[in-house]
Design a protein around this motif. Sequence first.
Motif, PDB file in Angstrom:
ATOM      1  N   UNK A  32       0.835  -1.205   0.000  1.00 55.13           N
ATOM      2  CA  UNK A  32       0.000   0.000   0.000  1.00 55.13           C
ATOM      3  C   UNK A  32       0.864   1.247   0.000  1.00 55.13           C
ATOM      4  N   UNK A  33       0.304   2.297  -0.549  1.00 49.63           N
ATOM      5  CA  UNK A  33       1.008   3.560  -0.545  1.00 49.63           C
ATOM      6  C   UNK A  33       0.800   4.226   0.807  1.00 49.63           C
ATOM      7  N   UNK A  34       1.883   4.780   1.345  1.00 51.55           N
ATOM      8  CA  UNK A  34       1.839   5.470   2.630  1.00 51.55           C
ATOM      9  C   UNK A  34       2.579   6.795   2.499  1.00 51.55           C
ATOM     10  N   UNK A  35       2.433   7.623   3.507  1.00 56.57           N
ATOM     11  CA  UNK A  35       3.155   8.893   3.536  1.00 56.57           C
ATOM     12  C   UNK A  35       3.537   9.218   4.972  1.00 56.57           C
ATOM     13  N   UNK A  36       4.683   9.851   5.129  1.00 54.53           N
ATOM     14  CA  UNK A  36       5.125  10.291   6.448  1.00 54.53           C
ATOM     15  C   UNK A  36       4.412  11.599   6.782  1.00 54.53           C
ATOM     16  N   UNK A  37       4.445  12.035   8.038  1.00 57.62           N
ATOM     17  CA  UNK A  37       3.825  13.324   8.377  1.00 57.62           C
ATOM     18  C   UNK A  37       4.422  14.494   7.584  1.00 57.62           C
ATOM     19  N   UNK A  38       5.686  14.360   7.160  1.00 63.23           N
ATOM     20  CA  UNK A  38       6.305  15.445   6.387  1.00 63.23           C
ATOM     21  C   UNK A  38       5.989  15.357   4.894  1.00 63.23           C
ATOM     22  N   UNK A  39       5.269  14.299   4.489  1.00 65.57           N
ATOM     23  CA  UNK A  39       4.837  14.197   3.105  1.00 65.57           C
ATOM     24  C   UNK A  39       5.629  13.263   2.215  1.00 65.57           C
ATOM     25  N   UNK A  40       6.678  12.643   2.720  1.00 71.24           N
ATOM     26  CA  UNK A  40       7.442  11.691   1.905  1.00 71.24           C
ATOM     27  C   UNK A  40       6.574  10.462   1.657  1.00 71.24           C
ATOM     28  N   UNK A  41       6.477  10.044   0.395  1.00 75.26           N
ATOM     29  CA  UNK A  41       5.587   8.946   0.022  1.00 75.26           C
ATOM     30  C   UNK A  41       6.374   7.682  -0.297  1.00 75.26           C
ATOM     31  N   UNK A  42       5.762   6.543   0.063  1.00 78.04           N
ATOM     32  CA  UNK A  42       6.387   5.267  -0.262  1.00 78.04           C
ATOM     33  C   UNK A  42       5.323   4.228  -0.577  1.00 78.04           C
ATOM     34  N   UNK A  43       5.770   3.193  -1.251  1.00 86.11           N
ATOM     35  CA  UNK A  43       4.957   2.003  -1.471  1.00 86.11           C
ATOM     36  C   UNK A  43       5.523   0.969  -0.514  1.00 86.11           C
ATOM     37  N   UNK A  44       4.761   0.639   0.528  1.00 86.13           N
ATOM     38  CA  UNK A  44       5.243  -0.266   1.563  1.00 86.13           C
ATOM     39  C   UNK A  44       4.743  -1.686   1.318  1.00 86.13           C
ATOM     40  N   UNK A  45       5.666  -2.638   1.329  1.00 84.22           N
ATOM     41  CA  UNK A  45       5.333  -4.050   1.196  1.00 84.22           C
ATOM     42  C   UNK A  45       5.392  -4.697   2.569  1.00 84.22           C
ATOM     43  N   UNK A  46       4.371  -5.478   2.895  1.00 87.63           N
ATOM     44  CA  UNK A  46       4.329  -6.258   4.129  1.00 87.63           C
ATOM     45  C   UNK A  46       4.684  -7.687   3.758  1.00 87.63           C
ATOM     46  N   UNK A  47       5.889  -8.097   4.115  1.00 84.42           N
ATOM     47  CA  UNK A  47       6.390  -9.434   3.813  1.00 84.42           C
ATOM     48  C   UNK A  47       6.217 -10.294   5.055  1.00 84.42           C
ATOM     49  N   UNK A  48       5.626 -11.477   4.898  1.00 86.05           N
ATOM     50  CA  UNK A  48       5.447 -12.387   6.036  1.00 86.05           C
ATOM     51  C   UNK A  48       6.279 -13.640   5.789  1.00 86.05           C
ATOM     52  N   UNK A  49       7.062 -14.024   6.792  1.00 88.23           N
ATOM     53  CA  UNK A  49       7.846 -15.253   6.716  1.00 88.23           C
ATOM     54  C   UNK A  49       6.854 -16.416   6.712  1.00 88.23           C
ATOM     55  N   UNK A  50       6.940 -17.236   5.675  1.00 85.86           N
ATOM     56  CA  UNK A  50       5.974 -18.315   5.471  1.00 85.86           C
ATOM     57  C   UNK A  50       5.982 -19.333   6.606  1.00 85.86           C
TER      58      UNK A  50
END
Length: 190
Positions: A32-50
């Motif tokens: 999902x796309x996220x943003x920091x309070x200062x406005x920096x944007x990222x696409x964050x991946x949630x990886x789960x160890x199988x």
Amino acid sequence: MSFITTDYSNLESKGYEALPTGEYEIVIAKAMETATPSGAESLQLDLIVRNDLINVPALATTNGKFSNRHVFMDNWKRKNTGQYDTASFMYILQAVGVPEGTPVNSVDDFIRLITGRPARVYIKKEVDSYNTTDQNNPEYRNAVAPWNFSTTKFMEVNHTGKQPNQPQQQQTQQQAPPQQPQQQDGNWPF
């Protein structure tokens, strides 16, 4: 007869410290796309160890010990362009088996193509210089670079989420993407 008799002798401490450096078999649980309070944007991946590979001898020190742990990977938009480094995304797409030449028209398309897919990743444990306040007692974090994604060695995924009988969403190369719902009687609920 009692319902339960307490026995704490086999309990293990399961903290949230950074995972040891190594190769892990993971499932991309969500992106999902996220943003920091200062406005920096990222696409964050949630990886789960199988958790379906805990009994594989070759994975005893990784998946065997750390199944179900989450590692988050941020792909930041470049400050000078305001865009993602899409060349980095190619490593992830290749690792999860998206065929060469597949058009990816948007970030949402990218998310749909990778979510629920397995991969093998090299996770590095490193000092978290941002959150470390005492150099004699450093905080650690995990880092995953896009070029450290590779194809899983275990294509059949039986990883299950936290709720029983709910397998993690998966797509393999042989499965087609979900189809759009078909209108059957002309009566849509909207």
